[in-house]
Each structure stands twice: as C-alpha cells, then as structure tokens.
Design an enzyme around this catalytic site. Structure first.
Site, PDB file in Angstrom:
ATOM      1  N   ASP A   1       0.847  -1.205   0.000  1.00  0.00           N
ATOM      2  CA  ASP A   1       0.000   0.000   0.000  1.00  0.00           C
ATOM      3  C   ASP A   1       0.882   1.256   0.000  1.00  0.00           C
ATOM      4  OD1 ASP A   1       0.844  -0.190   2.625  1.00  0.00           O
ATOM      5  OD2 ASP A   1      -1.161   0.020   3.509  1.00  0.00           O
ATOM      6  N   SER A   2       2.222   1.050  -0.018  1.00  0.00           N
ATOM      7  CA  SER A   2       3.139   2.168  -0.289  1.00  0.00           C
ATOM      8  C   SER A   2       2.807   2.811  -1.634  1.00  0.00           C
ATOM      9  CB  SER A   2       4.595   1.674  -0.282  1.00  0.00           C
ATOM     10  OG  SER A   2       4.746   0.523  -1.080  1.00  0.00           O
TER      11      SER A   2
ATOM     12  N   GLU B   1      -1.290  -5.203   9.067  1.00  0.00           N
ATOM     13  CA  GLU B   1      -0.442  -4.558  10.078  1.00  0.00           C
ATOM     14  C   GLU B   1      -1.059  -4.697  11.459  1.00  0.00           C
ATOM     15  OE1 GLU B   1       0.332  -0.509   8.914  1.00  0.00           O
ATOM     16  OE2 GLU B   1       1.110  -1.111   6.949  1.00  0.00           O
TER      17      GLU B   1
ATOM     18  N   ASP C   1      -0.996  -6.067   0.084  1.00  0.00           N
ATOM     19  CA  ASP C   1      -1.364  -5.404   1.339  1.00  0.00           C
ATOM     20  C   ASP C   1      -2.869  -5.217   1.463  1.00  0.00           C
ATOM     21  OD1 ASP C   1       0.672  -4.772   3.150  1.00  0.00           O
ATOM     22  OD2 ASP C   1       1.398  -3.117   1.896  1.00  0.00           O
TER      23      ASP C   1
ATOM     24  N   LYS D   1      -1.137  -9.215   3.356  1.00  0.00           N
ATOM     25  CA  LYS D   1      -0.353  -8.694   4.491  1.00  0.00           C
ATOM     26  C   LYS D   1      -1.219  -7.715   5.272  1.00  0.00           C
ATOM     27  CE  LYS D   1       3.390  -5.808   3.968  1.00  0.00           C
ATOM     28  NZ  LYS D   1       2.975  -4.589   4.666  1.00  0.00           N
TER      29      LYS D   1
ATOM     30  N   GLU E   1       9.418  -3.817  10.580  1.00  0.00           N
ATOM     31  CA  GLU E   1       9.871  -2.546   9.984  1.00  0.00           C
ATOM     32  C   GLU E   1      10.416  -1.610  11.061  1.00  0.00           C
ATOM     33  OE1 GLU E   1       7.160  -0.760   7.212  1.00  0.00           O
ATOM     34  OE2 GLU E   1       8.337   1.089   7.086  1.00  0.00           O
TER      35      GLU E   1
HETATM   36  O1  KIV Z   1       3.589  -1.013   1.628  1.00  0.00           O
HETATM   37  C1  KIV Z   1       4.763  -1.392   1.604  1.00  0.00           C
HETATM   38  O2  KIV Z   1       5.515  -1.209   0.634  1.00  0.00           O
HETATM   39  C2  KIV Z   1       5.261  -2.090   2.790  1.00  0.00           C
HETATM   40  C3  KIV Z   1       6.747  -2.261   2.913  1.00  0.00           C
HETATM   41  C4  KIV Z   1       7.348  -1.006   3.393  1.00  0.00           C
HETATM   42  C5  KIV Z   1       7.110  -3.422   3.772  1.00  0.00           C
HETATM   43  O3  KIV Z   1       4.512  -2.451   3.642  1.00  0.00           O
END
Ligand code: KIV
Length: 264
Positions: A46-47, A115, A85, A113, A182
C-alpha cells in the site's frame, strides 16, 4: 528462478539459512523485472499510495486500488510469490478482513499482508482457515503513522520490545506464514527471527532477519527523502534490471544491509 515460489520454498530457505528477497511492484512490467531479477516475493504494497498516488501516507489507499494493482502484477505471471497489502480499515473486523482477503486473492494475490499484532489473532485464524495465507507486519506499521506521531523507530524501550516479541509469537500461533518487521533495532529483530519458526522479512531491521524488503522506488533512487536504511542501487548500476539484480545479490550475500542502514 524456474519454478513459482511458494511458502514451502521460503520455509526451506529459512531452515537452510539462505536469505531471500521481497521487492514491491505495482504493475505488470515491474513485476516481470522483479521476478527476472530473482526476488522470491513481490509485495503489492500500500506504499503505492505514496509512490504512485502522491499521498503523504498509506491511509487513503482503498481495497479497489489494491485489487487493481494486484491484478496488474498477477498478469505478469511472476515466479515470485505475490503478497498484497490489506489497506487501512479493510480488516478492522474479521468479516471485513474476509471480504478484503477475497478481493485480493481473486485479483491474483497468493498471500495478504496486514499490520498489527495480538488484536489480529482471530482475524488471522479466520483468514487462514478459509484459505487466505497471511503475512503480518509489526514495528513501524505505516497505517498507524497518526498514532505514532510520525515515522519513528519502534521497540527501543524494553516495554515496547517485549510487546513486539509477544505480538510476533501470537501471530505465528494464530497461523501467519510470514512476518515483516519494519524499523526496529537490529538486535530485537534478530532475536525475534531466531525465536520464530516462520520466515521473518526485515526493512530497517538490520541484517539478522531471514529476508529483506525494499520499496522499488527507494532502491531505484527515485524517492525524495529516503530513510536511513535505503540504499540507492542505481548509483553503481547502469540499468533498472542491473539495479534489481544488485539488490537481490547484496541481500543474499549479506552485503545489504550494512551498519549505516541499521538502528540499534
Ligand atoms: O507497503 C509497503 O511497501 C510495505 C513495505 C514497506 C514493507 O509495507
């Protein structure tokens, strides 16, 4: 890599002490390049809210955004395992997590993924029981940036370190297959990696984890304000392809991360 990577490939690599690599990708072209460079896993992170959409945080990213980019990545048919994510508030309840997990898996993800730690145990169990493998993410969890008051290293006090370790053990017991750590001190990340059976992937967490992940735009030197743990692999390489391969080689040979990339 000739065969598609699965979670058993990664478990075997951990057991053999072989480092593996995760790189973010958000479209078909980069998914192909990341796979050809030999990264075992692709993260549709989600970056993308920051590096593609221009937001300051990952908070505005929606499940539709994530499903769209996961489908783009999946069409490249990479050998790398595709992890996608779950965005902010898309797994606030187990029911929402199931709906979001379904959207991402049907778009082509092979794992999702999310959090958080202990509060996600029931959600992780529910997802795994229904066929959605889970990668957890602890330490500096960017979706909680407004709670942390900025992008700060986590786990520096004994209380915080104890709580991150307890979260890690709990999410493994709940059935998570992978864990991303992280921005935490390197000794804490190494300790968690030793204590867990599941593979642990670090970013700003030192060299003691089983694998490393970087955001594509960071390792290609495209980010305006790179964090301390970022190395610009374009600096000494002539092309995107060479830079991706250089990152993969540097992780596998232990040349990345170095002390200058590490928090203690
Ligand atoms: O969203 C992302 O790219 C991430 C990485 C920083 C691990 O969660």
């Amino acid at each position: 890599m000739s065969k598609r990577v699965t979670i058993s490939t990664l478990n075997k690599m951990k057991a053999a002490g072989e480092k593996f690599v995760m790189i973010t990708a958000y479209d078909a072209t980069f998914a192909r390049l990341v796979s050809e460079a030999g990264a075992e896993t692709i993260l549709v992170g989600d970056s993308l809210g920051m590096v593609l959409q221009g937001h300051d945080t990952t908070v505005p990213v929606s499940i539709d955004d994530m499903a769209y980019h996961t489908a783009c990545v999946s069409r490249a048919k990479p050998h790398s395992l595709i992890v996608a994510d779950m965005p902010f508030m898309s797994y606030d309840t187990p029911e929402n997590a199931l709906r979001s997990g379904m959207a991402l898996m049907q778009a082509g993800a092979q794992m999702v993924k999310l959090e958080g730690g202990i509060w996600l145990s029931d959600t992780i169990e529910m997802l795994v029981e229904r066929g959605v493998p889970v990668c957890a993410h602890l330490g500096l969890t960017p979706q909680s940036v407004n709670v942390f008051g900025g992008y700060r290293v986590q786990g520096r006090t004994p209380k915080e370190a104890k709580s991150i370790l307890a979260d890690a053990v709990e999410i493994q017991d709940a059935g998570a297959s992978l864990l991303v750590l992280e921005c935490i001190p390197a000794p804490l990340a190494a300790d968690i990696t030793r204590k867990l059976d599941i593979p642990v992937i670090g970013i700003g967490a030192g060299g003691g984890t089983d694998a490393q992940v970087l955001v594509l735009h960071d390792l290609l030197g495209l980010s305006e304000h790179p964090a301390k743990f970022v190395e610009n692999f374009m600096e000494n390489n002539g092309s995107v392809q060479e830079s991706l391969s250089a990152f993969v080689d540097a992780v596998k040979s232990g040349r990345y991360p170095r002390d200058e990339h590490t928090y203690n």
